[in-house]
Design an enzyme around this catalytic site. Structure first.
Site, PDB file in Angstrom:
ATOM      1  N   MET A  24       0.798  -1.229   0.000  1.00 50.23           N
ATOM      2  CA  MET A  24       0.000   0.000   0.000  1.00 50.23           C
ATOM      3  C   MET A  24       0.839   1.291   0.000  1.00 50.23           C
ATOM      4  O   MET A  24       0.523   2.260   0.676  1.00 50.23           O
ATOM      5  CB  MET A  24      -0.960   0.018   1.191  1.00 50.23           C
ATOM      6  CG  MET A  24      -1.879  -1.187   1.270  1.00 50.23           C
ATOM      7  SD  MET A  24      -2.979  -1.319  -0.133  1.00 50.23           S
ATOM      8  CE  MET A  24      -4.042   0.069   0.176  1.00 50.23           C
ATOM      9  N   ARG A  25       1.900   1.271  -0.770  1.00 48.19           N
ATOM     10  CA  ARG A  25       2.752   2.460  -0.869  1.00 48.19           C
ATOM     11  C   ARG A  25       3.331   2.523  -2.270  1.00 48.19           C
ATOM     12  O   ARG A  25       3.744   1.511  -2.819  1.00 48.19           O
ATOM     13  CB  ARG A  25       3.864   2.379   0.166  1.00 48.19           C
ATOM     14  CG  ARG A  25       4.702   3.631   0.223  1.00 48.19           C
ATOM     15  CD  ARG A  25       5.756   3.514   1.312  1.00 48.19           C
ATOM     16  NE  ARG A  25       6.447   4.776   1.435  1.00 48.19           N
ATOM     17  CZ  ARG A  25       6.378   5.558   2.489  1.00 48.19           C
ATOM     18  NH1 ARG A  25       5.663   5.193   3.531  1.00 48.19           N
ATOM     19  NH2 ARG A  25       7.046   6.683   2.527  1.00 48.19           N
ATOM     20  N   ASN A  41       4.115  -8.116  -7.231  1.00 51.05           N
ATOM     21  CA  ASN A  41       3.067  -7.567  -6.382  1.00 51.05           C
ATOM     22  C   ASN A  41       1.854  -8.475  -6.452  1.00 51.05           C
ATOM     23  O   ASN A  41       1.558  -9.054  -7.498  1.00 51.05           O
ATOM     24  CB  ASN A  41       2.687  -6.164  -6.871  1.00 51.05           C
ATOM     25  CG  ASN A  41       1.613  -5.529  -6.012  1.00 51.05           C
ATOM     26  OD1 ASN A  41       1.686  -5.539  -4.792  1.00 51.05           O
ATOM     27  ND2 ASN A  41       0.604  -4.976  -6.647  1.00 51.05           N
ATOM     28  N   HIS A  43      -2.031  -8.129  -6.247  1.00 44.92           N
ATOM     29  CA  HIS A  43      -3.061  -7.092  -6.333  1.00 44.92           C
ATOM     30  C   HIS A  43      -4.438  -7.734  -6.185  1.00 44.92           C
ATOM     31  O   HIS A  43      -4.714  -8.754  -6.829  1.00 44.92           O
ATOM     32  CB  HIS A  43      -2.962  -6.364  -7.689  1.00 44.92           C
ATOM     33  CG  HIS A  43      -3.960  -5.269  -7.830  1.00 44.92           C
ATOM     34  ND1 HIS A  43      -3.826  -4.080  -7.170  1.00 44.92           N
ATOM     35  CD2 HIS A  43      -5.113  -5.211  -8.526  1.00 44.92           C
ATOM     36  CE1 HIS A  43      -4.868  -3.309  -7.474  1.00 44.92           C
ATOM     37  NE2 HIS A  43      -5.659  -3.980  -8.297  1.00 44.92           N
ATOM     38  N   ASP A  79       0.319  -0.978 -11.012  1.00 46.77           N
ATOM     39  CA  ASP A  79      -0.541  -2.131 -11.324  1.00 46.77           C
ATOM     40  C   ASP A  79      -0.637  -2.389 -12.826  1.00 46.77           C
ATOM     41  O   ASP A  79      -1.699  -2.726 -13.351  1.00 46.77           O
ATOM     42  CB  ASP A  79      -1.946  -1.926 -10.732  1.00 46.77           C
ATOM     43  CG  ASP A  79      -1.926  -1.872  -9.215  1.00 46.77           C
ATOM     44  OD1 ASP A  79      -1.036  -2.494  -8.615  1.00 46.77           O
ATOM     45  OD2 ASP A  79      -2.802  -1.212  -8.628  1.00 46.77           O
TER      46      ASP A  79
END
Length: 100
Positions: A24-25, A41, A43, A79
């Protein structure tokens, strides 16, 4: 300063890859470029749908019937990196952000 501290910690452990899960950064370009191709990551959506935050709420508002998660390589664009794997789950009638 944050990126530098994280990079120093990773170097001290001899890390070869980085896995982000609920981090979350947004990380800076310099850090990302150093780890390009070695950072993944998790997601909480089926990318390319619902990039960014509040994925469950946005999926529910959109009325979709399948949601899920994506594991992807981290790139400079949030993302947006190449997808490694995805898994879908049904959105059930009555689901809310917590149950989804």
């Amino acid at each position: 300063a944050h990126d530098g501290a994280i990079d120093a910690a990773l170097a001290s452990f001899g890390a070869e890859i980085v896995a982000l899960a609920g981090y979350m950064r947004i990380l800076g370009a310099r850090f990302l470029e150093k780890w390009l191709g070695r950072m993944i990551n998790i997601h909480p959506a089926l990318l390319p749908a619902f990039k960014g935050l509040d994925t469950h709420a946005r999926a529910l508002r959109a009325g979709i019937r399948i949601h899920g998660c994506t594991v992807h390589f981290v790139t400079l664009d949030m993302d947006d990196g190449p997808i490694i794997a995805q898994a879908g789950v049904p959105v059930m009638v009555g689901d809310n952000e917590d149950t989804l």
